[in-house]
Design an enzyme around this catalytic site. Sequence first.
Site, mmCIF file in Angstrom:
data_model
loop_
_atom_site.group_PDB
_atom_site.id
_atom_site.type_symbol
_atom_site.label_atom_id
_atom_site.label_comp_id
_atom_site.label_asym_id
_atom_site.label_seq_id
_atom_site.Cartn_x
_atom_site.Cartn_y
_atom_site.Cartn_z
ATOM 1 N N GLY A 46 13.053 -1.557 -1.811
ATOM 2 C CA GLY A 46 12.259 -1.370 -1.434
ATOM 3 C C GLY A 46 11.184 -1.298 -0.565
ATOM 4 O O GLY A 46 10.025 -1.571 0.032
ATOM 5 N N SER A 80 9.643 2.111 -0.349
ATOM 6 C CA SER A 80 9.011 3.225 -0.545
ATOM 7 C C SER A 80 6.977 2.518 -0.272
ATOM 8 O O SER A 80 6.309 3.442 -0.211
ATOM 9 C CB SER A 80 8.306 3.156 -1.700
ATOM 10 N N ARG A 81 6.830 1.248 -0.814
ATOM 11 C CA ARG A 81 5.174 0.848 0.227
ATOM 12 C C ARG A 81 5.637 -0.248 0.922
ATOM 13 O O ARG A 81 6.463 -0.842 1.353
ATOM 14 C CB ARG A 81 4.988 0.685 -1.119
ATOM 15 N N ASN A 126 14.282 -6.407 1.162
ATOM 16 C CA ASN A 126 12.734 -6.750 0.890
ATOM 17 C C ASN A 126 12.389 -6.701 -0.529
ATOM 18 O O ASN A 126 11.334 -7.498 -0.556
ATOM 19 C CB ASN A 126 12.016 -6.064 2.147
ATOM 20 N N SER A 167 9.274 -15.747 1.461
ATOM 21 C CA SER A 167 8.178 -15.896 1.740
ATOM 22 C C SER A 167 7.570 -17.704 2.024
ATOM 23 O O SER A 167 8.142 -18.500 1.376
ATOM 24 C CB SER A 167 7.338 -15.984 0.495
ATOM 25 N N TYR A 218 7.324 -17.245 -8.840
ATOM 26 C CA TYR A 218 8.339 -16.573 -7.479
ATOM 27 C C TYR A 218 8.394 -17.533 -6.154
ATOM 28 O O TYR A 218 9.369 -17.341 -5.234
ATOM 29 C CB TYR A 218 6.196 -15.591 -6.874
ATOM 30 N N LYS A 227 11.581 -17.292 -4.186
ATOM 31 C CA LYS A 227 11.752 -17.438 -2.555
ATOM 32 C C LYS A 227 12.031 -18.410 -2.671
ATOM 33 O O LYS A 227 13.086 -18.006 -0.769
ATOM 34 C CB LYS A 227 10.622 -17.092 -2.185
HETATM 35 P P1 NAP Z 1 4.598 -4.156 -1.834
HETATM 36 O O1 NAP Z 1 3.497 -3.527 -1.477
HETATM 37 O O2 NAP Z 1 4.974 -4.565 -3.877
HETATM 38 O O3 NAP Z 1 6.301 -3.212 -2.007
HETATM 39 C C1 NAP Z 1 7.277 -3.852 -2.933
HETATM 40 C C2 NAP Z 1 8.453 -2.856 -2.732
HETATM 41 O O4 NAP Z 1 9.531 -3.530 -3.694
HETATM 42 C C3 NAP Z 1 8.559 -1.587 -3.032
HETATM 43 O O5 NAP Z 1 8.741 -0.058 -2.334
HETATM 44 C C4 NAP Z 1 8.545 -1.641 -4.415
HETATM 45 O O6 NAP Z 1 9.127 0.060 -4.971
HETATM 46 C C5 NAP Z 1 9.990 -2.797 -4.290
HETATM 47 N N1 NAP Z 1 10.646 -3.339 -5.141
HETATM 48 C C6 NAP Z 1 10.524 -4.097 -6.418
HETATM 49 N N2 NAP Z 1 11.404 -4.318 -7.004
HETATM 50 C C7 NAP Z 1 12.294 -3.568 -7.522
HETATM 51 C C8 NAP Z 1 13.519 -3.545 -7.791
HETATM 52 N N3 NAP Z 1 13.495 -3.735 -8.456
HETATM 53 N N4 NAP Z 1 14.191 -2.061 -6.888
HETATM 54 C C9 NAP Z 1 14.448 -1.402 -5.710
HETATM 55 N N5 NAP Z 1 13.324 -1.879 -5.058
HETATM 56 C C10 NAP Z 1 11.894 -2.331 -5.975
HETATM 57 O O7 NAP Z 1 5.525 -5.628 -1.209
HETATM 58 P P2 NAP Z 1 4.830 -5.796 -0.194
HETATM 59 O O8 NAP Z 1 3.483 -6.780 -0.514
HETATM 60 O O9 NAP Z 1 5.090 -4.757 0.594
HETATM 61 O O10 NAP Z 1 6.443 -7.160 -0.476
HETATM 62 C C11 NAP Z 1 7.687 -6.287 0.562
HETATM 63 C C12 NAP Z 1 8.497 -8.683 0.296
HETATM 64 O O11 NAP Z 1 7.749 -9.199 0.687
HETATM 65 C C13 NAP Z 1 8.921 -8.932 -0.943
HETATM 66 O O12 NAP Z 1 10.204 -9.311 -1.600
HETATM 67 C C14 NAP Z 1 7.394 -9.575 -1.447
HETATM 68 O O13 NAP Z 1 8.002 -10.931 -1.482
HETATM 69 C C15 NAP Z 1 7.700 -10.157 0.301
HETATM 70 N N6 NAP Z 1 6.028 -11.093 1.167
HETATM 71 C C16 NAP Z 1 5.164 -9.818 0.509
HETATM 72 C C17 NAP Z 1 3.720 -10.900 1.070
HETATM 73 C C18 NAP Z 1 2.277 -10.428 1.379
HETATM 74 O O14 NAP Z 1 1.792 -10.518 1.452
HETATM 75 N N7 NAP Z 1 1.984 -9.449 0.603
HETATM 76 C C19 NAP Z 1 3.964 -12.092 1.724
HETATM 77 C C20 NAP Z 1 5.331 -12.916 1.638
HETATM 78 C C21 NAP Z 1 6.530 -11.989 1.304
HETATM 79 P P3 NAP Z 1 9.218 0.548 -6.332
HETATM 80 O O15 NAP Z 1 7.392 0.815 -5.326
HETATM 81 O O16 NAP Z 1 9.753 2.205 -5.465
HETATM 82 O O17 NAP Z 1 9.300 -0.044 -7.328
#
Ligand code: NAP
Length: 243
Positions: A10, A12-13, A88, A140, A153, A157
């Site tokens: 994951g 890309s973003r 991730n 998380s 969710y 986690k």
């Molecule tokens: P995000 O900006 O929505 O990015 C999610 C990433 O996961 C994207 O690169 C997406 O790739 C990839 N992804 C999702 N499903 C996938 C799959 N089946 N196969 C391969 N890639 C997949 O989210 P983020 O905030 O960076 O979150 C990253 C991690 O941190 C997650 O596990 C999230 O639960 C955790 N987290 C985030 C927060 C927060 O506040 N942001 C807090 C706690 C935990 P594509 O777009 O290429 O599909």
Amino acid sequence: MENKVILVTGASRGIGRAIAKELALEGNIVIANYNKSTEKAQELKNELQRENIEIDLYKADVSKRTEVENMIDYIIQKYKKIDVLVNNAGIDLVKLFTEVTDDDWNYVINNNLYSVFCVSQAVSKHMINAKSGLIINISSIFGQIGASCESIYAVSKAGIDGLTKSLAKELSLSNIRVNSIAPGLIDTEMNNDLSEEDIKNVELEIPLKRIGKTEEIAKTVKMLIECDYITGQVIAVNGGWYM
Ligand code: NAP
């Protein structure tokens, strides 16, 4: 830090992108997995190329075993080993518990928890042979404290943290460390549905009075790579929101 072969799912973003970038800038060989955001993954590659750094992009849905196995085979054939796996990739679902369907359950659990099981299993076989490795799972704060309207969710986690501790015990026999990082609220597209007011309200609850940056999670990954004596831990990076 000695150069390592590192898979970030994951990437890309958001958080994954920041982790891949930080580790590539450190001179490691980084394989940046993505699924749907091909353009954004390519942008990351181009951005790093401008600094004369190459990363390897690999498109795979980490909730699908065959795609995961093909990805790991590709990495092993090309680089012969995987030193570090960062699980991730993840998705979010905001819904009243009474309205969550079986399809919702499967969607969240497959993308957030089954994916970690699947990728870790495929990678750990090679780490066991190498008698060395590190797995870092991004869980998380909501797995630790629960979350209203994000129950599935939170379950996914909390499951990751359970898997982290179990694998830390089982794989320690092969000199493999396993840790989780549990972020608080981090500024990424995952939180696009929150209004400015929602974010201000959360910030009031956080002792450090702000939400986190993706780079702060990337730095924690770097710290876990460097500190050989940490395993089986859930490292909270949340500004003190939960202690
Ligand atoms: P995000 O900006 O929505 O990015 C999610 C990433 O996961 C994207 O690169 C997406 O790739 C990839 N992804 C999702 N499903 C996938 C799959 N089946 N196969 C391969 N890639 C997949 O989210 P983020 O905030 O960076 O979150 C990253 C991690 O941190 C997650 O596990 C999230 O639960 C955790 N987290 C985030 C927060 C927060 O506040 N942001 C807090 C706690 C935990 P594509 O777009 O290429 O599909």
